[in-house]
Design an enzyme around this catalytic site. Structure first.
Site, short mmCIF file in Angstrom:
data_model
loop_
_atom_site.label_atom_id
_atom_site.label_comp_id
_atom_site.label_asym_id
_atom_site.label_seq_id
_atom_site.Cartn_x
_atom_site.Cartn_y
_atom_site.Cartn_z
CG MET A 292 28.53 5.74 7.12
SD MET A 292 29.53 6.63 7.78
CE MET A 292 30.27 6.84 6.13
CE1 TYR A 440 34.22 13.92 14.67
CE2 TYR A 440 36.26 14.73 13.47
CZ TYR A 440 35.40 13.92 14.75
OH TYR A 440 35.70 13.48 15.52
CD GLU A 441 31.35 9.04 9.88
OE1 GLU A 441 31.44 8.39 8.91
OE2 GLU A 441 32.98 9.36 10.32
N GLY A 442 28.51 13.49 9.31
CA GLY A 442 27.02 13.82 9.31
C GLY A 442 26.63 14.72 10.30
#
Length: 591
Positions: A292, A440-442
């Site tokens: 991540m 996106y991606e948090g």
């Protein structure tokens, strides 16, 4: 839209003069053969691909978009051939393990390559980008047999990869996913469930797509501690690596989106599909999160790529477009009007864009450098310090670069005036494509909570110290030309420390404080980081101005940043001082 030109000189300046990454490489056994000449050659080769193939196709690809019919997704004209050329050049495996055919390059270089690809076409960049994330996850956590079978095909770009996390009812809260994995007698698992928002879940670029799927085993504990990770191919490979029979996985539909039209965002249905466990049972989320830091930096770079393209377009337009008269000193008496760039407000906007783009390029490289040190250094203390910096700065890189990236694309659109609102000039596409990077991606709100809640409050403020130490080292070597700006950065650090202590002192008495001020705190850290970047660049540029006059712009832009942008921190500090009171005065029925 102006032709895209890769900022080769600035990328080399950041790598070579600002961060001196070649000194790091010389210390690391795995990178000892890498030198700046090779790094420049890599940037040049990727530039040819982006400028000559990918960027010229971006607008047409956006207009055409992806098409969905009878479960089949078709990408726009030109994508398949461009992806083939990208793959044949080895660009899918830029950072991948050389043991399986990757280039094994450090993140400090791949950050430049990723920016180039994103500036050329964010939609196109997502296909190799998600594949790179799958490659890293498999390399770190899969069994040798899975790695031997799948990594060479993914790294070569013959196959692509996805990350299947989100479900219709579960986005950020992955602990409540419903996808199931039932053990089979042969050691495989039968995967069932529906995943949404899956980038590249189905397309026609390659023969096989490898899905990394989060699901729960029958004995899984509740919450996120019960999630496992599985490899589920679209087609089951045969022993020799060739594609075999179709697996029980299909695309139910594609999303019709505001932007990134040429990227297939899919609803994926797994109906008892055959899959294999990656890593340990119930440890799937941890396995996903090992990559991540790279993925979230990569999303930040998407915002940077859009911003850099917007700046190039706006700068060219401002020089060419004749509108109105400037001051006498700038007036072109031989023409009926002056170019936009002579006007004060246009200059304000262009310099704001330049400050964010070049500051973001330096910051993404700085974070990439820390990832390299954490991965390759043989010194335990050095590696731990770099990892602490990565943990602290990853949410800042993802959220702040994309927030300022959207601001920069909108400013570029504003410079074009009415032409920025119509499709033919390309500025509105950059705004639309950039917008998703904040989500996106948090989401950026989640990144802010991660920074303030987990990293700062969770460490009692200790995780902030390596960053402050790096800034202090720069401030210990002041510049005569920028003495006022050095003092401003020192004052900003003092403000950041005061605000951090203030928040930490309220954590136990106000349960809402973290959630109430997290976004402002992340932006405060972001502006301080960009100030640090600008003084590092200016300090590196100062002694070189005689032989490279273009670097005088670095010093001037540093002054602009501190005069016009850094003062935003005082507004943020004032907002944080309010705490949670104004947010929680309302009863639920009063909204």
């Amino acid at each position: 839209m102006a032709d895209y030109r890769v900022p080769r000189e600035d990328m080399q300046f950041v790598l070579q003069e600002v961060f001196r990454v070649q000194d790091d490489w010389a210390q690391f056994a795995q990178l000892a053969d890498l030198d700046m000449e090779t790094a420049v050659a890599i940037i040049d080769e990727s530039a040819k691909l982006a400028e000559g193939l990918i960027a010229p196709n971006a607008r047409a690809a956006d207009e055409e978009g992806v098409q969905f019919r009878d479960g089949v997704v078709t990408t726009p004209a030109g994508y398949k051939e461009n992806f083939r050329q990208l793959a044949e050049g080895g660009w899918v495996g830029v950072t991948a393990n050389p043991e399986y055919g990757g280039m094994g390059l450090p993140k400090s270089i791949s950050a430049q390559y990723e920016e180039i690809l994103c500036s050329a076409d964010i939609s196109f960049s997502l296909y190799p980008g998600l594949t790179a994330g799958a490659i890293m996850t498999l390399d770190l956590h899969a069994s040798d047999s899975l790695k031997d079978l799948y990594l060479p095909k993914l790294i070569s770009g013959e196959w692509t990869g996805t990350m299947c996390l989100t479900e219709p009812h579960a986005g950020t809260d992955l602990g409540i996913i419903r996808s199931k994995a039932i053990p089979a007698a042969d050691g495989s698992f039968n995967i069932s469930g529906t995943k949404i928002f899956i980038t590249g879940g189905e397309h026609d670029l390659v023969d096989n797509i490898i899905h990394l799927v989060l699901a729960k085993l029958p004995d899984a504990p509740a919450g996120s501690k019960g999630i496992s990770l599985f490899l589920v191919p679209k087609f089951l490979p045969q022993a020799d690596g060739t594609v075999g029979q179709r697996n029980a996985v299909s695309c139910g539909s594609i999303e019709h989106k505001m932007g990134i039209h040429a990227s297939a965002t899919c609803v994926m249905n797994f109906d008892g599909a055959t899959g294999w466990l990656i890593g340990e049972p119930h440890k799937g989320l941890a396995a996903m999160f090992t990559m991540m830091n790279y993925e979230r930096l990569g999303v930040g770079i998407q915002g940077l790529g859009a911003a850099a393209r917007s700046y190039q377009n706006a700068l060219e337009y401002a020089n060419d477009r004749l509108q109105g008269r400037g001051a006498k000193a700038t007036r072109a008496t031989s023409k009926e009007a002056d170019p936009l760039i002579v006007h004060g407000d246009i200059r304000r906007m262009l310099l704001t864009m330049k400050a964010f783009v070049e500051g973001g390029r330096a910051f993404s490289t700085y974070v990439g450098q820390q990832l390299d040190i954490a991965k390759y250094s043989g010194n335990d203390a050095q590696r731990q310090r770099a990892d602490d910096l990565v943990q602290l700065l990853t949410p800042v890189a993802k959220a702040f670069i994309t927030d300022t990236g959207l601001e920069t694309t909108i400013i570029g659109q504003q410079i074009f005036g009415g032409h920025g609102f119509v499709r033919e000039w390309g500025q509105e596409q950059l705004v639309r494509d950039c917008r998703i990077a904040q989500i996106y991606e948090g989401t950026n709100g989640i990144q802010s909570l991660d920074l303030l809640g987990r990293k700062i409050a969770g460490s009692g403020g200790k995780l902030l110290q390596p960053l402050l130490a790096d800034i202090a080292a720069l401030l210990a070597q002041p510049s005569q030309q920028l003495s006022s700006e050095y003092q401003q950065l020192a004052d900003a650090v003092t403000l950041l420390e005061r605000v951090t202590k203030q928040i930490l002192s309220q954590v136990h008495s106000d349960e809402n404080i973290i959630n109430s001020v997290a976004v402002e705190y992340l932006h405060l850290v972001g502006y301080v980081c960009y100030g640090y970047m600008w003084l590092r660049m200016a300090a590196a540029a100062e002694p070189l101005q005689g032989e490279r006059p273009q670097l005088s712009s670095k010093v001037k832009t540093a002054r602009f940043y501190f005069a016009r942008i850094m003062p935003r921190i005082h507004s943020l500090a004032a907002t944080i001082a309010d705490g949670s009171s104004s947010l929680y005065d309302h009863e639920l029925g009063e909204f």
